[in-house]
Design a protein around this motif. Sequence first.
Motif, short mmCIF file in Angstrom:
data_model
loop_
_atom_site.label_atom_id
_atom_site.label_comp_id
_atom_site.label_asym_id
_atom_site.label_seq_id
_atom_site.Cartn_x
_atom_site.Cartn_y
_atom_site.Cartn_z
N GLY A 1 80.43 -2.50 22.41
CA GLY A 1 79.90 -3.41 21.40
C GLY A 1 80.10 -2.88 20.00
O GLY A 1 80.48 -3.63 19.10
N LEU A 2 79.88 -1.58 19.80
CA LEU A 2 80.09 -0.97 18.48
C LEU A 2 81.56 -1.01 18.08
O LEU A 2 81.88 -1.28 16.92
CB LEU A 2 79.60 0.49 18.49
N ILE A 3 82.43 -0.77 19.03
CA ILE A 3 83.87 -0.82 18.74
C ILE A 3 84.24 -2.21 18.24
O ILE A 3 84.90 -2.35 17.21
CB ILE A 3 84.69 -0.45 19.99
N PHE A 4 83.80 -3.24 18.96
CA PHE A 4 84.18 -4.60 18.56
C PHE A 4 83.48 -5.03 17.27
O PHE A 4 84.03 -5.77 16.48
CB PHE A 4 83.88 -5.59 19.69
N ARG A 5 82.28 -4.57 17.06
CA ARG A 5 81.51 -4.98 15.88
C ARG A 5 82.02 -4.32 14.59
O ARG A 5 82.09 -4.95 13.54
CB ARG A 5 80.04 -4.65 16.08
N HIS A 6 82.36 -3.05 14.66
CA HIS A 6 82.66 -2.31 13.43
C HIS A 6 84.14 -1.97 13.20
O HIS A 6 84.53 -1.72 12.07
CB HIS A 6 81.87 -1.01 13.39
N ARG B 1 90.30 -11.25 15.08
CA ARG B 1 90.79 -11.60 16.42
C ARG B 1 92.30 -11.51 16.56
O ARG B 1 92.84 -11.74 17.62
CB ARG B 1 90.34 -13.02 16.79
N GLN B 2 93.00 -11.15 15.47
CA GLN B 2 94.45 -11.00 15.54
C GLN B 2 94.85 -9.58 15.94
O GLN B 2 96.02 -9.26 16.00
CB GLN B 2 95.08 -11.36 14.20
N GLY B 3 93.89 -8.71 16.19
CA GLY B 3 94.19 -7.38 16.67
C GLY B 3 94.29 -6.31 15.60
O GLY B 3 94.72 -5.21 15.88
N LEU B 4 93.91 -6.63 14.37
CA LEU B 4 93.92 -5.59 13.33
C LEU B 4 92.77 -4.63 13.59
O LEU B 4 91.69 -5.01 14.00
CB LEU B 4 93.80 -6.23 11.95
N LEU C 1 97.25 3.84 10.02
CA LEU C 1 96.63 4.00 11.34
C LEU C 1 97.49 4.94 12.18
O LEU C 1 98.62 4.60 12.53
CB LEU C 1 96.52 2.64 12.04
N PRO C 2 96.98 6.15 12.48
CA PRO C 2 97.77 7.08 13.29
C PRO C 2 98.06 6.50 14.67
O PRO C 2 97.21 5.84 15.26
CB PRO C 2 96.87 8.31 13.40
N LEU D 1 95.94 4.31 18.65
CA LEU D 1 96.31 3.22 19.55
C LEU D 1 96.38 3.68 21.00
O LEU D 1 95.98 2.94 21.91
CB LEU D 1 97.65 2.62 19.10
N TYR D 2 96.84 4.88 21.24
CA TYR D 2 96.89 5.46 22.58
C TYR D 2 95.48 5.55 23.17
O TYR D 2 95.24 5.14 24.30
CB TYR D 2 97.56 6.83 22.50
N HIS D 3 94.55 6.06 22.39
CA HIS D 3 93.18 6.19 22.88
C HIS D 3 92.53 4.83 23.09
O HIS D 3 91.78 4.63 24.05
CB HIS D 3 92.35 7.04 21.92
N LEU D 4 92.79 3.89 22.22
CA LEU D 4 92.25 2.54 22.39
C LEU D 4 92.79 1.89 23.65
O LEU D 4 92.03 1.25 24.40
CB LEU D 4 92.59 1.67 21.18
#
Length: 79
Positions: free
Chosen positions: A23-28, A33-36, A52-53, A57-60
């Motif tokens: 929830g925190l990841i999506f909120r902050h 919604r375009q993936g930025l 953005l290193p 993206l690998y960890h996400l």
Amino acid sequence: AALGRLEISGDPAAAALARRHLGLIFRHYLVDRQGLWRNELARDGRDPRVILPVRVLYHLLLCFAEALRLWPQLQIRDV
């Protein structure tokens, strides 16, 4: 770590922790919604950097892949 704990032990506290973190990841950090993605937040809530290193993206990817794999155990209705 919470997802791993949930998978191994079925611990409801781990599921709750994983739900809060997602929830925190999506909120902050998910900008729109375009993936930025916002990599950092300044104290005032602004995004201090533009770069953005790649490792982020690998960890996400791994985080979201595990969350999707364990989705039924998370019992998430809406994030």
